[in-house]
Design a protein around this motif. Sequence first.
Motif, PDB file in Angstrom:
ATOM      1  N   LEU A   1       8.275   0.103 -11.075  1.00 52.57           N
ATOM      2  CA  LEU A   1       8.708  -1.187 -11.591  1.00 52.57           C
ATOM      3  C   LEU A   1       7.656  -1.794 -12.509  1.00 52.57           C
ATOM      4  CD1 LEU A   1      10.374  -3.002  -8.542  1.00 52.57           C
ATOM      5  CD2 LEU A   1      11.496  -2.109 -10.582  1.00 52.57           C
ATOM      6  N   TYR A   2       6.391  -1.504 -12.258  1.00 54.65           N
ATOM      7  CA  TYR A   2       5.301  -2.091 -13.036  1.00 54.65           C
ATOM      8  C   TYR A   2       4.625  -1.097 -13.979  1.00 54.65           C
ATOM      9  CZ  TYR A   2       5.771  -5.656  -9.416  1.00 54.65           C
ATOM     10  OH  TYR A   2       6.270  -6.617  -8.562  1.00 54.65           O
ATOM     11  N   LEU A   3       4.894   0.203 -13.816  1.00 53.52           N
ATOM     12  CA  LEU A   3       4.127   1.191 -14.573  1.00 53.52           C
ATOM     13  C   LEU A   3       4.969   2.006 -15.544  1.00 53.52           C
ATOM     14  CD1 LEU A   3       1.870   2.569 -11.674  1.00 53.52           C
ATOM     15  CD2 LEU A   3       1.331   0.782 -13.337  1.00 53.52           C
TER      16      LEU A   3
ATOM     17  N   VAL B   1       7.952   1.456   5.321  1.00 53.25           N
ATOM     18  CA  VAL B   1       9.100   2.302   4.987  1.00 53.25           C
ATOM     19  C   VAL B   1       8.533   3.697   4.710  1.00 53.25           C
ATOM     20  CG1 VAL B   1      11.072   2.667   3.479  1.00 53.25           C
ATOM     21  CG2 VAL B   1      10.331   0.333   3.999  1.00 53.25           C
ATOM     22  N   LYS B   2       8.983   4.685   5.483  1.00 52.37           N
ATOM     23  CA  LYS B   2       8.405   6.022   5.373  1.00 52.37           C
ATOM     24  C   LYS B   2       8.988   6.835   4.231  1.00 52.37           C
ATOM     25  CE  LYS B   2       7.141   6.338  10.241  1.00 52.37           C
ATOM     26  NZ  LYS B   2       7.230   7.134  11.498  1.00 52.37           N
TER      27      LYS B   2
ATOM     28  N   THR C   1       0.839  -1.192   0.000  1.00 49.44           N
ATOM     29  CA  THR C   1       0.000   0.000   0.000  1.00 49.44           C
ATOM     30  C   THR C   1       0.876   1.244   0.000  1.00 49.44           C
ATOM     31  OG1 THR C   1      -0.161   0.057   2.420  1.00 49.44           O
ATOM     32  CG2 THR C   1      -1.822  -1.221   1.217  1.00 49.44           C
ATOM     33  N   ARG C   2       0.335   2.305  -0.546  1.00 43.80           N
ATOM     34  CA  ARG C   2       1.010   3.598  -0.614  1.00 43.80           C
ATOM     35  C   ARG C   2      -0.006   4.674  -0.270  1.00 43.80           C
ATOM     36  NH1 ARG C   2       2.862   7.877  -3.931  1.00 43.80           N
ATOM     37  NH2 ARG C   2       5.132   8.125  -3.816  1.00 43.80           N
TER      38      ARG C   2
ATOM     39  N   SER D   1       8.567   3.585  -2.207  1.00 42.37           N
ATOM     40  CA  SER D   1       7.269   3.236  -2.794  1.00 42.37           C
ATOM     41  C   SER D   1       7.160   3.726  -4.231  1.00 42.37           C
ATOM     42  CB  SER D   1       6.146   3.822  -1.940  1.00 42.37           C
ATOM     43  OG  SER D   1       6.217   5.243  -1.905  1.00 42.37           O
ATOM     44  N   ARG D   2       7.729   4.888  -4.535  1.00 44.21           N
ATOM     45  CA  ARG D   2       7.687   5.386  -5.916  1.00 44.21           C
ATOM     46  C   ARG D   2       8.438   4.458  -6.859  1.00 44.21           C
ATOM     47  NH1 ARG D   2      10.958  10.032  -7.611  1.00 44.21           N
ATOM     48  NH2 ARG D   2      11.108  10.486  -5.379  1.00 44.21           N
TER      49      ARG D   2
END
Length: 439
Positions: free
Chosen positions: A401-403, A389-390, A354-355, A395-396
Amino acid sequence: MNPAPITRLLPKRPIYRCLNFPRTPVRTPQRCRYNSTRDAITKDYNGSNADAYMKDPLRREEIERRKLIQGRNRAALGAALCMLLPIVIIQFYDLDDLSNKKKESNSTPNFSSSSSSWFPSDRADAPASATRDFQGKPVVITDSNEELVPTGTSYVPFFPRSIQLPTTSGPEAAPSSEEYTLLGLGIRRVSFLGVQVYVVGLYVKNSSLPLLQSALIKHINPAASTLIPGEKDDLRRALLEGESSERIWDDVLQRRGLDGIEMALRVVPTRGTDFKHLQDGWMRGLTNRTQDTQRRQQQLLAKQQQEQQKKISLPKPVDPSDFADESFGESMRAFRSLFAGRGKAAKGSVITFTRDSEGVFRALYQPQPQEQNLKKGKKDGQFVHLGEVKDERVSRLVWELYLGGKNVSSEEARKSVVEGCINLVERPVGSVEGMVGSL
């Protein structure tokens, strides 16, 4: 005339012959070891020339060498087939299911006298494809008003259209959840054989759908509230192209606060694996992504220096705030520690990333559901919080990696997400809530 000379000329044969007298054995000619080659030579030469040709020692040596080459080639072909056969078995057969079925058959044998066949009682005459497709229309299984989307693989046949994920807002004493809607999914494949590893799907929080819709529309036409067919084609090409797609998603993922878009990645292994194997794949992808980003930024700074016709002081090739400072290294180590010592990740288990609106990365895990729940299409279970992980850069990078970029972890997933984005921008901004079920 004297008859004696005439009788002397006649052959002397016995008048009587013993029936038990052994006959002279007939000798059969010994087969030549080069008969096949001799026959081939005889077609091109006369019989006498062929015999002379076979007596040549050089010719016999050449024939023997050809036989050795043929044997070597056959041995190499057999070795190649022996190496490829286990890979094919692993790809097309689920060994876990076979072993489970074998254990069940050994533990609970069925010798019922009422059954006239060795087949199970729930056997149907129609093939499996007839159950999945009825008159050319895909069958949608619903349970408790839950709509499922086909994934394209029999290992994980369906993904839910919407999921409920725990929210981080609100008092701790009253836990709540928020609904996320599927935007697109695809299969992660590795090696030249296309071995399936897991199915990944991108979910967007329902309240964040208008924000994502507005961000995508403004990229093509800042003054528009929806896109026309020509503009939709431009957006599709931009999201599928390497550099432009990375630029678009980088802008979307860097939004914060009220403009931040909350999303989730749902990963379901197609076969039994472990967290160590998944962790190595993600870490390798993040490392390659950071190196590509640093290289691209360095080229951009060099281009700006050339355009301005003056020297720019560059103590480091990249701005320290982008993947080069010590805090980012600590964040990457924290990301690695999320999966350390987690053991096996069974087939059908769910790993969710989640992000939130501030870019905080969180990992959740749902163990493998029971067999009866799998048959009903249920995959929800108790969430196990792996950690967070803050640093928003982590997360970006995971999302990109997929987009975004030239090479993504699953091109099939990216194309599906792009089509979901195109369906999203077909409606005016603010009317997305009415089309959540049709994304």
